[in-house]
Design a protein around this motif. Structure first.
Motif, PDB file in Angstrom:
ATOM      1  N   ARG A  83     -69.863 -37.348   4.518  1.00  0.00           N
ATOM      2  CA  ARG A  83     -70.033 -36.028   5.024  1.00  0.00           C
ATOM      3  C   ARG A  83     -69.164 -35.785   6.083  1.00  0.00           C
ATOM      4  O   ARG A  83     -68.483 -34.750   6.179  1.00  0.00           O
ATOM      5  N   LEU A  84     -68.752 -36.676   6.856  1.00  0.00           N
ATOM      6  CA  LEU A  84     -67.628 -36.375   8.236  1.00  0.00           C
ATOM      7  C   LEU A  84     -66.386 -36.237   7.594  1.00  0.00           C
ATOM      8  O   LEU A  84     -65.916 -35.258   8.004  1.00  0.00           O
ATOM      9  N   GLY A  85     -65.928 -36.718   6.466  1.00  0.00           N
ATOM     10  CA  GLY A  85     -64.674 -36.491   6.018  1.00  0.00           C
ATOM     11  C   GLY A  85     -64.451 -35.153   5.430  1.00  0.00           C
ATOM     12  O   GLY A  85     -63.612 -34.377   5.470  1.00  0.00           O
ATOM     13  N   ALA A  86     -65.676 -34.625   4.671  1.00  0.00           N
ATOM     14  CA  ALA A  86     -65.744 -33.233   4.542  1.00  0.00           C
ATOM     15  C   ALA A  86     -65.732 -32.262   5.355  1.00  0.00           C
ATOM     16  O   ALA A  86     -64.955 -31.132   5.392  1.00  0.00           O
ATOM     17  N   HIS A 156     -55.719 -42.490  22.345  1.00  0.00           N
ATOM     18  CA  HIS A 156     -56.954 -41.827  23.035  1.00  0.00           C
ATOM     19  C   HIS A 156     -58.118 -42.054  22.113  1.00  0.00           C
ATOM     20  O   HIS A 156     -59.214 -42.095  22.930  1.00  0.00           O
ATOM     21  N   ARG A 157     -58.037 -42.260  20.831  1.00  0.00           N
ATOM     22  CA  ARG A 157     -59.194 -42.770  20.273  1.00  0.00           C
ATOM     23  C   ARG A 157     -59.981 -43.990  20.636  1.00  0.00           C
ATOM     24  O   ARG A 157     -61.100 -44.282  20.599  1.00  0.00           O
ATOM     25  N   ILE A 160     -61.592 -43.476  23.633  1.00  0.00           N
ATOM     26  CA  ILE A 160     -62.883 -42.967  23.212  1.00  0.00           C
ATOM     27  C   ILE A 160     -63.895 -44.025  22.828  1.00  0.00           C
ATOM     28  O   ILE A 160     -65.092 -44.221  23.303  1.00  0.00           O
ATOM     29  N   ASP A 161     -63.585 -44.940  21.939  1.00  0.00           N
ATOM     30  CA  ASP A 161     -64.384 -45.750  21.402  1.00  0.00           C
ATOM     31  C   ASP A 161     -64.890 -46.943  22.308  1.00  0.00           C
ATOM     32  O   ASP A 161     -65.837 -47.740  22.152  1.00  0.00           O
ATOM     33  N   ALA A 162     -63.885 -47.025  23.293  1.00  0.00           N
ATOM     34  CA  ALA A 162     -64.404 -48.028  24.403  1.00  0.00           C
ATOM     35  C   ALA A 162     -65.676 -47.774  25.260  1.00  0.00           C
ATOM     36  O   ALA A 162     -66.453 -48.513  25.586  1.00  0.00           O
ATOM     37  N   ALA A 163     -65.893 -46.291  24.979  1.00  0.00           N
ATOM     38  CA  ALA A 163     -67.263 -46.088  25.613  1.00  0.00           C
ATOM     39  C   ALA A 163     -68.467 -46.290  24.920  1.00  0.00           C
ATOM     40  O   ALA A 163     -69.636 -46.065  25.409  1.00  0.00           O
ATOM     41  N   GLU A 164     -68.277 -46.737  23.471  1.00  0.00           N
ATOM     42  CA  GLU A 164     -69.477 -47.275  22.369  1.00  0.00           C
ATOM     43  C   GLU A 164     -70.348 -46.040  22.455  1.00  0.00           C
ATOM     44  O   GLU A 164     -71.527 -46.399  22.444  1.00  0.00           O
ATOM     45  N   ASN A 165     -69.889 -44.877  22.257  1.00  0.00           N
ATOM     46  CA  ASN A 165     -70.832 -43.911  21.981  1.00  0.00           C
ATOM     47  C   ASN A 165     -70.581 -43.351  20.491  1.00  0.00           C
ATOM     48  O   ASN A 165     -69.361 -42.610  20.370  1.00  0.00           O
ATOM     49  N   ARG A 166     -71.330 -43.573  19.603  1.00  0.00           N
ATOM     50  CA  ARG A 166     -70.794 -43.222  17.918  1.00  0.00           C
ATOM     51  C   ARG A 166     -70.796 -41.822  18.047  1.00  0.00           C
ATOM     52  O   ARG A 166     -69.783 -41.157  17.076  1.00  0.00           O
ATOM     53  N   THR A 167     -71.611 -40.935  18.440  1.00  0.00           N
ATOM     54  CA  THR A 167     -71.614 -39.591  18.252  1.00  0.00           C
ATOM     55  C   THR A 167     -70.361 -38.954  18.922  1.00  0.00           C
ATOM     56  O   THR A 167     -69.576 -38.159  18.048  1.00  0.00           O
ATOM     57  N   SER A 169     -67.398 -40.620  19.127  1.00  0.00           N
ATOM     58  CA  SER A 169     -66.328 -41.089  18.232  1.00  0.00           C
ATOM     59  C   SER A 169     -66.311 -40.348  16.943  1.00  0.00           C
ATOM     60  O   SER A 169     -65.169 -40.046  16.392  1.00  0.00           O
ATOM     61  N   ASP A 170     -67.684 -39.984  16.623  1.00  0.00           N
ATOM     62  CA  ASP A 170     -67.600 -39.240  15.314  1.00  0.00           C
ATOM     63  C   ASP A 170     -66.909 -37.811  15.500  1.00  0.00           C
ATOM     64  O   ASP A 170     -66.315 -37.407  14.717  1.00  0.00           O
ATOM     65  N   ILE A 171     -67.108 -37.229  16.705  1.00  0.00           N
ATOM     66  CA  ILE A 171     -66.880 -35.981  17.105  1.00  0.00           C
ATOM     67  C   ILE A 171     -65.133 -36.121  17.027  1.00  0.00           C
ATOM     68  O   ILE A 171     -64.325 -35.153  16.503  1.00  0.00           O
ATOM     69  N   TYR A 172     -64.602 -37.055  17.579  1.00  0.00           N
ATOM     70  CA  TYR A 172     -63.160 -37.210  17.523  1.00  0.00           C
ATOM     71  C   TYR A 172     -62.362 -37.606  16.265  1.00  0.00           C
ATOM     72  O   TYR A 172     -61.249 -37.246  15.892  1.00  0.00           O
TER      73      TYR A 172
END
Length: 251
Positions: A83-86, A156-157, A160-167, A169-172
């Protein structure tokens, strides 16, 4: 004797396939299955849900259309998240790249990346700093605009991933095509690429020294830097063609 529940007036009862799809989704939740896990075989699912093999196959096709499963030979139906890819493809296709887009995207990044300082410094370790420095060095060394933009995004990603917030990371991840296209503006200029590497190094130093003010300053400066290249591109597009060239093309 089991009571037969009649469907409400005006509401069509679910088809056999729809019923199995609902049961399969419930099964995924109950077993806490995730991306990469394999669903039971068609025979097993048919026995579990008292459904024919054709109904099970149609249900699997439905889940595949939703981007939830992927069928692989000799393995079966594997859970995926397409879904994210779409969403990424659709967002990238619809987004016009302009100075206004740059301001909007960088404004969003400013609200997120600049406010992650406390979370990042509390979780990033020496290995994380080394990985960021390696990405920055590789970006500074490459002569490829596309590769430089990819490495810039990955830098930069990783923050972002270092924050360990999946939502987040998904937005980025969803924004990746647009962010990378913005990053490509001006990267054909060697001085601009060098400036980005220096700005990254300043951001890393501020993180290492746990200096929130320096981090905010350098990150804000870095996120604004590319706007000048949109202004240059806009002026170039508005420049009238040389008279000689216009005459030659008209003749």
């Amino acid at each position: 004797m089991a009571q037969i529940v009649e469907p409400e007036a005006g509401i069509d009862p679910p088809s056999a396939v729809e019923a199995v799809v609902a049961q399969m989704r419930a099964l995924i939740r109950e077993r806490k299955l995730g991306v990469g896990d394999v669903l039971p075989s068609e025979i097993e699912l048919g026995a579990m849900f008292s459904a024919s093999r054709n109904t099970i196959r149609e249900a699997v096709r439905t889940l595949r259309a939703y981007g939830m499963v992927e069928s692989r030979k000799k393995v079966g139906a594997i859970l995926v998240d397409g879904r994210l890819g779409a969403m990424t493809d659709l967002f990238s296709f619809a987004m016009e790249i302009s100075a206004d887009t740059f301001r909007d995207i960088q404004g969003f990044r400013r609200l997120t990346e600049m406010n992650l300082f406390d979370v990042i410094v509390g979780r990033i370790d020496d290995a994380g700093f080394e990985a960021l420095a390696a990405l920055n060095a590789a970006m500074a060394a490459t002569a490829s605009v596309a590769e430089a933009s990819e490495l810039d995004y990955r830098f930069h990603r990783r923050l972002i991933d270092a924050a360990e917030n999946r939502t987040l990371s998904d937005i980025y991840a969803m924004l990746e095509p647009v962010i990378r296209r913005l990053m490509e503006v001006g990267k054909s200029r060697r001085e601009a690429l060098h400036a980005v590497a220096v700005e990254h190094a300043d951001i890393l130093l501020a993180l290492r020294q746990r200096d929130r003010i320096a981090f905010s300053y350098h990150m804000n400066r870095h996120l604004d830097a590319g706007l000048q290249f949109f202004a240059v591109s806009a002026k170039a597009d508005q420049q009238p063609e040389p008279a000689g060239r216009a005459v030659r093309e008209a003749s």
